[in-house]
Design a protein around this motif. Structure first.
Motif, PDB file in Angstrom:
ATOM      1  N   ASN A   4       0.830  -1.206   0.000  1.00 46.83           N
ATOM      2  CA  ASN A   4       0.000   0.000   0.000  1.00 46.83           C
ATOM      3  C   ASN A   4       0.861   1.250   0.000  1.00 46.83           C
ATOM      4  O   ASN A   4       0.563   2.225  -0.676  1.00 46.83           O
ATOM      5  CB  ASN A   4      -0.932   0.012   1.202  1.00 46.83           C
ATOM      6  CG  ASN A   4      -2.087  -0.949   1.046  1.00 46.83           C
ATOM      7  OD1 ASN A   4      -2.394  -1.372  -0.062  1.00 46.83           O
ATOM      8  ND2 ASN A   4      -2.703  -1.311   2.155  1.00 46.83           N
ATOM      9  N   SER A   5       1.944   1.223   0.771  1.00 48.36           N
ATOM     10  CA  SER A   5       2.856   2.360   0.833  1.00 48.36           C
ATOM     11  C   SER A   5       3.520   2.580  -0.521  1.00 48.36           C
ATOM     12  O   SER A   5       3.633   3.712  -0.988  1.00 48.36           O
ATOM     13  CB  SER A   5       3.906   2.140   1.915  1.00 48.36           C
ATOM     14  OG  SER A   5       4.801   3.218   1.933  1.00 48.36           O
ATOM     15  N   SER A   6       3.947   1.498  -1.169  1.00 49.75           N
ATOM     16  CA  SER A   6       4.591   1.607  -2.488  1.00 49.75           C
ATOM     17  C   SER A   6       3.609   2.119  -3.528  1.00 49.75           C
ATOM     18  O   SER A   6       3.965   2.935  -4.380  1.00 49.75           O
ATOM     19  CB  SER A   6       5.140   0.252  -2.919  1.00 49.75           C
ATOM     20  OG  SER A   6       6.157  -0.160  -2.042  1.00 49.75           O
ATOM     21  N   LEU A   7       2.355   1.643  -3.474  1.00 53.61           N
ATOM     22  CA  LEU A   7       1.344   2.119  -4.417  1.00 53.61           C
ATOM     23  C   LEU A   7       1.083   3.608  -4.220  1.00 53.61           C
ATOM     24  O   LEU A   7       0.895   4.353  -5.184  1.00 53.61           O
ATOM     25  CB  LEU A   7       0.049   1.324  -4.254  1.00 53.61           C
ATOM     26  CG  LEU A   7       0.077  -0.120  -4.745  1.00 53.61           C
ATOM     27  CD1 LEU A   7      -1.228  -0.821  -4.402  1.00 53.61           C
ATOM     28  CD2 LEU A   7       0.350  -0.187  -6.231  1.00 53.61           C
ATOM     29  N   GLY A   8       1.088   4.045  -2.957  1.00 50.04           N
ATOM     30  CA  GLY A   8       0.892   5.461  -2.667  1.00 50.04           C
ATOM     31  C   GLY A   8       2.001   6.314  -3.240  1.00 50.04           C
ATOM     32  O   GLY A   8       1.759   7.377  -3.799  1.00 50.04           O
ATOM     33  N   VAL A   9       3.251   5.830  -3.132  1.00 53.44           N
ATOM     34  CA  VAL A   9       4.398   6.561  -3.684  1.00 53.44           C
ATOM     35  C   VAL A   9       4.294   6.628  -5.191  1.00 53.44           C
ATOM     36  O   VAL A   9       4.530   7.676  -5.803  1.00 53.44           O
ATOM     37  CB  VAL A   9       5.732   5.911  -3.230  1.00 53.44           C
ATOM     38  CG1 VAL A   9       6.905   6.502  -3.977  1.00 53.44           C
ATOM     39  CG2 VAL A   9       5.912   6.071  -1.722  1.00 53.44           C
ATOM     40  N   ILE A  10       3.924   5.518  -5.818  1.00 58.32           N
ATOM     41  CA  ILE A  10       3.792   5.489  -7.284  1.00 58.32           C
ATOM     42  C   ILE A  10       2.695   6.466  -7.726  1.00 58.32           C
ATOM     43  O   ILE A  10       2.871   7.222  -8.685  1.00 58.32           O
ATOM     44  CB  ILE A  10       3.490   4.045  -7.778  1.00 58.32           C
ATOM     45  CG1 ILE A  10       4.715   3.161  -7.550  1.00 58.32           C
ATOM     46  CG2 ILE A  10       3.085   4.045  -9.247  1.00 58.32           C
ATOM     47  CD1 ILE A  10       4.457   1.683  -7.768  1.00 58.32           C
ATOM     48  N   TYR A  11       1.563   6.458  -7.018  1.00 58.44           N
ATOM     49  CA  TYR A  11       0.472   7.381  -7.346  1.00 58.44           C
ATOM     50  C   TYR A  11       0.940   8.823  -7.203  1.00 58.44           C
ATOM     51  O   TYR A  11       0.696   9.652  -8.087  1.00 58.44           O
ATOM     52  CB  TYR A  11      -0.738   7.124  -6.438  1.00 58.44           C
ATOM     53  CG  TYR A  11      -1.869   8.095  -6.679  1.00 58.44           C
ATOM     54  CD1 TYR A  11      -2.731   7.919  -7.754  1.00 58.44           C
ATOM     55  CD2 TYR A  11      -2.057   9.201  -5.843  1.00 58.44           C
ATOM     56  CE1 TYR A  11      -3.753   8.819  -7.994  1.00 58.44           C
ATOM     57  CE2 TYR A  11      -3.074  10.104  -6.079  1.00 58.44           C
ATOM     58  CZ  TYR A  11      -3.923   9.915  -7.154  1.00 58.44           C
ATOM     59  OH  TYR A  11      -4.935  10.804  -7.387  1.00 58.44           O
ATOM     60  N   ASP A  12       1.629   9.131  -6.107  1.00 64.00           N
ATOM     61  CA  ASP A  12       2.128  10.486  -5.878  1.00 64.00           C
ATOM     62  C   ASP A  12       3.062  10.923  -6.989  1.00 64.00           C
ATOM     63  O   ASP A  12       2.987  12.051  -7.483  1.00 64.00           O
ATOM     64  CB  ASP A  12       2.844  10.582  -4.528  1.00 64.00           C
ATOM     65  CG  ASP A  12       1.896  10.414  -3.340  1.00 64.00           C
ATOM     66  OD1 ASP A  12       0.663  10.527  -3.545  1.00 64.00           O
ATOM     67  OD2 ASP A  12       2.388  10.178  -2.226  1.00 64.00           O
ATOM     68  N   GLN A  13       3.968  10.031  -7.402  1.00 59.59           N
ATOM     69  CA  GLN A  13       4.933  10.368  -8.448  1.00 59.59           C
ATOM     70  C   GLN A  13       4.236  10.533  -9.795  1.00 59.59           C
ATOM     71  O   GLN A  13       4.607  11.395 -10.591  1.00 59.59           O
ATOM     72  CB  GLN A  13       6.026   9.298  -8.526  1.00 59.59           C
ATOM     73  CG  GLN A  13       6.964   9.320  -7.340  1.00 59.59           C
ATOM     74  CD  GLN A  13       7.984   8.196  -7.374  1.00 59.59           C
ATOM     75  OE1 GLN A  13       7.846   7.244  -8.132  1.00 59.59           O
ATOM     76  NE2 GLN A  13       9.001   8.317  -6.540  1.00 59.59           N
ATOM     77  N   THR A  14       3.224   9.724 -10.044  1.00 65.21           N
ATOM     78  CA  THR A  14       2.511   9.789 -11.317  1.00 65.21           C
ATOM     79  C   THR A  14       1.710  11.079 -11.438  1.00 65.21           C
ATOM     80  O   THR A  14       1.698  11.722 -12.485  1.00 65.21           O
ATOM     81  CB  THR A  14       1.563   8.578 -11.465  1.00 65.21           C
ATOM     82  OG1 THR A  14       2.319   7.382 -11.330  1.00 65.21           O
ATOM     83  CG2 THR A  14       0.863   8.584 -12.803  1.00 65.21           C
ATOM     84  N   THR A  15       1.038  11.453 -10.372  1.00 67.56           N
ATOM     85  CA  THR A  15       0.182  12.651 -10.425  1.00 67.56           C
ATOM     86  C   THR A  15       0.939  13.935 -10.119  1.00 67.56           C
ATOM     87  O   THR A  15       0.447  15.020 -10.375  1.00 67.56           O
ATOM     88  CB  THR A  15      -0.977  12.527  -9.418  1.00 67.56           C
ATOM     89  OG1 THR A  15      -0.440  12.446  -8.096  1.00 67.56           O
ATOM     90  CG2 THR A  15      -1.865  11.336  -9.728  1.00 67.56           C
ATOM     91  N   GLY A  16       2.138  13.803  -9.559  1.00 64.98           N
ATOM     92  CA  GLY A  16       2.913  14.993  -9.205  1.00 64.98           C
ATOM     93  C   GLY A  16       2.364  15.700  -7.982  1.00 64.98           C
ATOM     94  O   GLY A  16       2.537  16.901  -7.820  1.00 64.98           O
TER      95      GLY A  16
END
Length: 150
Positions: free
Chosen positions: A4-16
């Motif tokens: 879940n933490s990794s998915l959150g980081v990926i989402y944050d990086q994708t959306t900026g």
């Protein structure tokens, strides 16, 4: 939890963007602005004093709702809406401050504005009247209201 933490980081990086860690600083809107205007009025005669009392009564009345219908006393109309502006020596100064349409929320008349009661001789007409009017805008001010100035 790590996924879940990794998915959150990926989402944050994708959306900026990232979640606001300071929830108390979250933007929840802006309040409607309130304006208060006060005057100390000194009529020159008892007749002018009576005229001012009538004007104050009109302001107070127009700031209140009206009952609708004769039998159903639970319906009311909205108070009148005003659009304040400043006129000095016949010139309108709307650009000094921008105020949207407002509702008058309070009208206060002080008939002892000179510090003690004072009346024209032989009358009950006050010689000094303090008048305060408080208004609340009916819509919020946004950046678009200043687009011509930005």
């Amino acid at each position: 939890s790590a996924i879940n933490s990794s998915l959150g980081v990926i989402y944050d990086q994708t959306t900026g963007s990232i979640a606001n860690p300071h929830i108390t600083a979250a933007f929840v809107g802006v309040p409607l602005r309130t304006f208060s205007f006060s005057w100390k009025l000194a009529p020159e005669s008892a007749q002018e004093s009576q005229d001012l009392k009538k004007i104050i009564a009109i302001l107070k009345g127009r700031s209140l709702p009206k009952l609708i219908g004769s039998s159903a006393k639970f319906l009311m109309s909205y108070p009148d809406i005003c659009k304040p502006y400043l006129i000095v020596n016949g010139t309108m100064y709307n650009e000094l401050f921008k105020i949207k349409p407002c509702a008058i929320v309070d009208v206060v008349a002080d008939y002892t504005a000179g510090g003690q009661p004072s009346f024209f001789q032989g009358t009950g007409a006050p010689t000094i009247i303090g008048l305060s009017i408080t208004m609340k805008e009916l819509s919020i001010v946004t950046r678009d209201d200043y687009k011509d100035e930005l």
